[in-house]
Design a protein around this motif. Structure first.
Motif: not given
Length: 280
Positions: A34-47, A49-55, A193-199
Motif C-alpha cells: 500500500a502506497v497511498s490513500i486519497t479521498m478522490r472523485t471516482p473516475g480516471e483512477d488509473a491516471e 495512480a500513475a500520476g501520483f507514483l510518477f510525481t 493535477l495527478d490525473k492530468v500528469i498521469g494521463k
C-alpha cells in the motif's frame, strides 16, 4: 440528493462524489505494498495512480508498468448487503510493475496519507520533494498576458462536473495560444493535477515543456513540485501561491503566476515568459 433551502423549500441537488482510493504497488516479486490513500472523485483512477507514483518519484517511465487495475468487484455489480464491500474493493487500485522494473524501495517506506484538502502529508523533509525534480529548460516559450487572463474562463467552460455540483477543483494544460489540451476535475486539487500528469505520463508525453498549467485553487508547494516533475514551464493559479511554492518555482526556473482573475494577475517567478503590453 434531497436538501432544504434557507427558506424551507425542499429540492434535489447534485453534490460532488468523494470516496477513498487506496493505491497499491505490485512488485516484480509478486508482493504488493500500500502506497497511498486519497479521498478522490471516482473516475480516471488509473491516471491518478500513475500520476501520483510518477510525481512522487517512485516510477520514472510508463514502461515500468505492466498493468493498472482495480482490485475486487466494481461498484454496483452486486446488490444488497454486499454493496459496500464491492464499493470498497473497487476503491483499491493496483499498479503492477513490469518484471524488469526496479523502484527505490526506500521511497515506499514512507507511507502516505493524502486528503482532498491538504495533499501529501508526512514528508520527512522538503529535500525529499526536491530530489527528483529537474530545472526547467529555457526553450523560449512565451505567453501573452491577455491569454493568461483568458485561461480561467476557458477552464470554467470545460468544467462539466463543476457546473453540475459547484464542488470540484480542476487542473488543465493549455498551449501558449490559450488552446486547452486536457482538463481533469476532482474534489482534491492535488488529485486533479495527478490525473492530468498521469494521463500524459501513460501516453509517453512527458516532459510537457511547451505547456501552460492552470489550477483552479491556490498554488501550493506540492502542486508546483508536481508541475516541475512533469517539466511544465508555466504554472498559473486562480488563487494565491504560498511562500514555499514561490521559492521552489524560482529555484527551478518555473514561471509562477497567481491571482489570475478579474482581468489581472501577479507574476511571482519567471516573468520573462509572460509577454506584457507596454505601459506608456
Amino acid at each position: 440528493m434531497a436538501v432544504r433551502s434557507a427558506d424551507g423549500r425542499e429540492f434535489r441537488d447534485k453534490v460532488a462524489v468523494e470516496e477513498p482510493l487506496e493505491i497499491r504497488l505490485g512488485l516484480p516479486d509478486g508482493t504488493h505494498k500500500a502506497v497511498s490513500i486519497t479521498m478522490r472523485t471516482p473516475g480516471e483512477d488509473a491516471e491518478l495512480a500513475a500520476g501520483f507514483l510518477f510525481t512522487e518519484g517512485i516510477i520514472k517511465s510508463p514502461e515500468q508498468i505492466k498493468q493498472i487495475r482495480h482490485c475486487g468487484l466494481k461498484i454496483g455489480k452486486v446488490k444488497g448487503a454486499l454493496d459496500r464491500v464491492a464499493s470498497l474493493n473497487s476503491n483499491t487500485i493496483r499498479v503492477d510493475l513490469s518484471d524488469n522494473a526496479s523502484v527505490d524501495l526506500k521511497k515506499l517506506e514512507r507511507h502516505f496519507y493524502t486528503t482532498s484538502s491538504c495533499g501529501v502529508c508526512g514528508k520527512s523533509s522538503i529535500d525529499a520533494l526536491r530530489s527528483d525534480a529537474k530545472p526547467i529548460d529555457n526553450n523560449g516559450l512565451e505567453i501573452a498576458g491577455e491569454v493568461v487572463n483568458s485561461l480561467p474562463d476557458e477552464l470554467r467552460k470545460a468544467q462539466s462536473a463543476f457546473e453540475r455540483t459547484g464542488g470540484l477543483h480542476a487542473s488543465a494544460l493549455f498551449d501558449a495560444s490559450g488552446e486547452i489540451d486536457i482538463i481533469r476535475e476532482d474534489v482534491g486539487r492535488h488529485n486533479a493535477l495527478d490525473k492530468v500528469i498521469g494521463k500524459k505520463f501513460l501516453d509517453g508525453e512527458l516532459p510537457q515543456n511547451n505547456a501552460v498549467l492552470l489550477v483552479s485553487g491556490r498554488a501550493s508547494f506540492e502542486l508546483v513540485q508536481k508541475g516541475l516533475m512533469a517539466g511544465i514551464p508555466i504554472m498559473a493559479a486562480v488563487g494565491a501561491p504560498s511562500s514555499l511554492a514561490v521559492e521552489l518555482a524560482k529555484e527551478y526556473g518555473m514561471t509562477l503566476v497567481g491571482f489570475v482573475r478579474d482581468g489581472r494577475f501577479n507574476i511571482y517567478s519567471g516573468d520573462a515568459r509572460i509577454r506584457l503590453r507596454s505601459h506608456r
